[in-house]
Structures are given as structure tokens and as C-alpha cells.
Design a protein around this motif. Sequence first.
Motif, mmCIF file in Angstrom:
data_model
loop_
_atom_site.group_PDB
_atom_site.id
_atom_site.type_symbol
_atom_site.label_atom_id
_atom_site.label_comp_id
_atom_site.label_asym_id
_atom_site.label_seq_id
_atom_site.Cartn_x
_atom_site.Cartn_y
_atom_site.Cartn_z
ATOM 1 N N GLN A 36 2.822 -6.097 -1.540
ATOM 2 C CA GLN A 36 3.414 -4.954 -2.300
ATOM 3 C C GLN A 36 2.310 -4.205 -3.283
ATOM 4 O OE1 GLN A 36 4.275 -8.093 -6.117
ATOM 5 N NE2 GLN A 36 5.810 -7.807 -4.547
ATOM 6 N N TRP A 37 2.843 -3.024 -3.440
ATOM 7 C CA TRP A 37 2.043 -2.095 -4.243
ATOM 8 C C TRP A 37 2.381 -2.506 -5.932
ATOM 9 C CZ3 TRP A 37 4.796 -0.034 -0.174
ATOM 10 C CH2 TRP A 37 3.942 0.297 1.130
ATOM 11 N N SER A 38 1.209 -2.509 -6.683
ATOM 12 C CA SER A 38 1.720 -2.885 -7.852
ATOM 13 C C SER A 38 0.698 -2.322 -8.886
ATOM 14 C CB SER A 38 1.771 -4.580 -7.946
ATOM 15 O OG SER A 38 0.776 -4.598 -7.795
ATOM 16 N N VAL A 39 1.081 -2.383 -10.173
ATOM 17 C CA VAL A 39 -0.022 -1.812 -11.161
ATOM 18 C C VAL A 39 0.559 -2.896 -12.626
ATOM 19 C CG1 VAL A 39 1.575 0.181 -11.891
ATOM 20 C CG2 VAL A 39 -0.902 0.070 -12.275
ATOM 21 N N ASN A 40 -0.378 -3.192 -13.296
ATOM 22 C CA ASN A 40 -0.012 -3.555 -14.539
ATOM 23 C C ASN A 40 -0.269 -2.656 -15.710
ATOM 24 O OD1 ASN A 40 0.094 -6.207 -13.263
ATOM 25 N ND2 ASN A 40 -1.778 -7.040 -14.301
ATOM 26 N N MET A 41 0.803 -2.455 -16.499
ATOM 27 C CA MET A 41 1.000 -1.390 -17.474
ATOM 28 C C MET A 41 0.881 -1.715 -18.917
ATOM 29 S SD MET A 41 4.285 0.524 -15.541
ATOM 30 C CE MET A 41 5.313 -0.700 -15.922
ATOM 31 N N TYR A 42 0.191 -1.386 -19.645
ATOM 32 C CA TYR A 42 -0.230 -1.582 -21.049
ATOM 33 C C TYR A 42 0.604 -0.265 -21.494
ATOM 34 C CZ TYR A 42 -3.085 -5.462 -19.598
ATOM 35 O OH TYR A 42 -3.415 -6.336 -19.007
ATOM 36 N N LEU A 43 1.595 -0.463 -22.449
ATOM 37 C CA LEU A 43 2.339 0.303 -23.079
ATOM 38 C C LEU A 43 2.149 0.632 -24.397
ATOM 39 C CD1 LEU A 43 5.509 -0.370 -20.970
ATOM 40 C CD2 LEU A 43 3.801 1.187 -20.268
ATOM 41 N N VAL A 69 4.618 -5.252 -15.243
ATOM 42 C CA VAL A 69 4.353 -4.985 -13.903
ATOM 43 C C VAL A 69 5.158 -4.068 -13.348
ATOM 44 C CG1 VAL A 69 3.720 -6.111 -11.862
ATOM 45 C CG2 VAL A 69 3.264 -7.421 -14.009
ATOM 46 N N ALA A 70 4.802 -3.050 -12.633
ATOM 47 C CA ALA A 70 5.683 -2.181 -11.775
ATOM 48 C C ALA A 70 5.152 -2.591 -10.282
ATOM 49 C CB ALA A 70 5.628 -0.777 -12.261
ATOM 50 N N LYS A 71 6.053 -2.675 -9.337
ATOM 51 C CA LYS A 71 5.719 -3.227 -8.153
ATOM 52 C C LYS A 71 6.832 -2.604 -7.138
ATOM 53 C CE LYS A 71 7.238 -7.955 -9.024
ATOM 54 N NZ LYS A 71 6.835 -9.284 -9.168
ATOM 55 N N ARG A 72 6.203 -2.606 -5.775
ATOM 56 C CA ARG A 72 7.354 -2.126 -4.784
ATOM 57 C C ARG A 72 6.885 -2.777 -3.319
ATOM 58 N NH1 ARG A 72 7.135 4.257 -3.627
ATOM 59 N NH2 ARG A 72 9.456 4.298 -2.816
ATOM 60 N N SER A 73 7.536 -3.600 -2.747
ATOM 61 C CA SER A 73 7.044 -4.478 -1.595
ATOM 62 C C SER A 73 6.986 -3.406 -0.531
ATOM 63 C CB SER A 73 8.223 -5.450 -1.132
ATOM 64 O OG SER A 73 8.486 -6.236 -2.034
ATOM 65 N N VAL A 74 6.173 -3.779 0.681
ATOM 66 C CA VAL A 74 5.928 -2.959 1.895
ATOM 67 C C VAL A 74 7.123 -2.967 2.570
ATOM 68 C CG1 VAL A 74 3.509 -3.215 1.558
ATOM 69 C CG2 VAL A 74 4.516 -4.916 3.038
ATOM 70 N N VAL A 75 8.111 -3.673 2.626
ATOM 71 C CA VAL A 75 9.113 -3.952 3.519
ATOM 72 C C VAL A 75 10.258 -4.309 2.872
ATOM 73 C CG1 VAL A 75 8.033 -4.552 5.630
ATOM 74 C CG2 VAL A 75 8.719 -6.500 3.969
ATOM 75 N N GLU A 81 10.214 -1.081 7.241
ATOM 76 C CA GLU A 81 8.927 -0.494 6.509
ATOM 77 C C GLU A 81 9.479 0.260 5.088
ATOM 78 O OE1 GLU A 81 5.311 2.227 7.673
ATOM 79 O OE2 GLU A 81 5.787 0.393 9.012
ATOM 80 N N VAL A 82 8.811 0.019 4.174
ATOM 81 C CA VAL A 82 9.004 0.932 2.856
ATOM 82 C C VAL A 82 7.775 1.799 2.448
ATOM 83 C CG1 VAL A 82 9.192 0.968 0.399
ATOM 84 C CG2 VAL A 82 10.284 -0.690 1.923
ATOM 85 N N LYS A 83 8.022 3.132 2.334
ATOM 86 C CA LYS A 83 7.136 4.349 2.186
ATOM 87 C C LYS A 83 6.095 3.764 0.747
ATOM 88 C CE LYS A 83 9.271 8.165 4.138
ATOM 89 N NZ LYS A 83 9.683 9.388 3.933
ATOM 90 N N PRO A 84 4.855 4.023 0.663
ATOM 91 C CA PRO A 84 4.401 3.637 -0.444
ATOM 92 C C PRO A 84 4.634 4.483 -1.587
ATOM 93 C CG PRO A 84 2.938 4.987 1.098
ATOM 94 C CD PRO A 84 4.104 4.552 2.026
#
Length: 162
Positions: A36-43, A69-75, A81-84
Motif C-alpha cells: 500500500q501507499w501510505s503516509v503518517n500525518m502529524y496534524l 495514517v492515510a493509506k491506499r492498497s495497490v489492489v 489494480e488501483v492507481k497510485p
Amino acid sequence: MNKQEKPQQIVLKNVRVKYAKVIRPGKAYEERMPDQWSVNMYLTPEDRETLMAHGAQPKDDKDGNEYFVAKRSVVTKDGKEVKPPNVVDGRKQPFAHDIGNGSVCNIAVTPFPWTMAKRSGVLLYLNAVQVVNHVALASNTDVFDVVDTGDAASEEGNDLPF
């Protein structure tokens, strides 16, 4: 947010990020799950309250700081398939560099409630990232000095270790 409401995108501004895997996906936390694409966010406190009003819950890092954490799986669940996520710079031009810890980004997410067995929560689906202040990702090649190799590498008998 209740399940009858249509999920709406939320744009979070000037978010300090860590562990951004938005150019290339990373391994999911659970081994059986897809990458998955992901990022840890400090708000900011305001953005924190906005996400919590939608049911998202923060986590604590090893220093006791809250993050989401915001995320998105590759499938998809069906294996499609999921677009990035769309990643752009401040001028809305495509951005293809790894994003280092401490970078500041605008991040678009969509909160989706989920239920699995007796657990439930809210997934923050990663839609897009705009890099506002880029901190380069440190690499293990940064430990070397630049050296003038000249033609030494092509000379016969030169025993370079790598």
C-alpha cells in the motif's frame, strides 16, 4: 460519520509527514494484506478534530506524538489494480522524489468507515499529496564523499573493492 452519508474528501493543509510511501508502495502492516501507499500525518489541533469528527482515531509514535495514517492498497478486494495517489509539487507538477521525514504536504483523504468481525474503525483513504516543503529522504550513500575517479577505473590492474 454514519454509513448512510456519502464519504467526502477532506484536504489537510501544511501537514508534517513521516514515513511517506507515496512514490512507491510499501509493505502492509499485516503480511497477508497487499502492499500500500501510505503516509503518517502529524496534524494541527483543528485538523485533528476534523478527522476525529469523522470517526478516525490517532495513534501514538514512539515519542508519544499523535499521528494519523492515510493509506491506499495497490489492489482492490477483488484483485483489480488501483492507481497510485496523485503526487504533485507546489506548482501542481508531477512529483517523483522520495519524501523524507519532516516534509510538509497538503494531503487529500476520504474517510471510509469499516467493520470486520467485532472490530470497526475509519480508514483514511489517500487520494492525493501536494509537496509544499520537501525534505530529501536520507540514503545510505550519503556517507561517501565525491571522489575524482578520472580514468583510474578503466586502468588494468586496478583492484577496486566494488
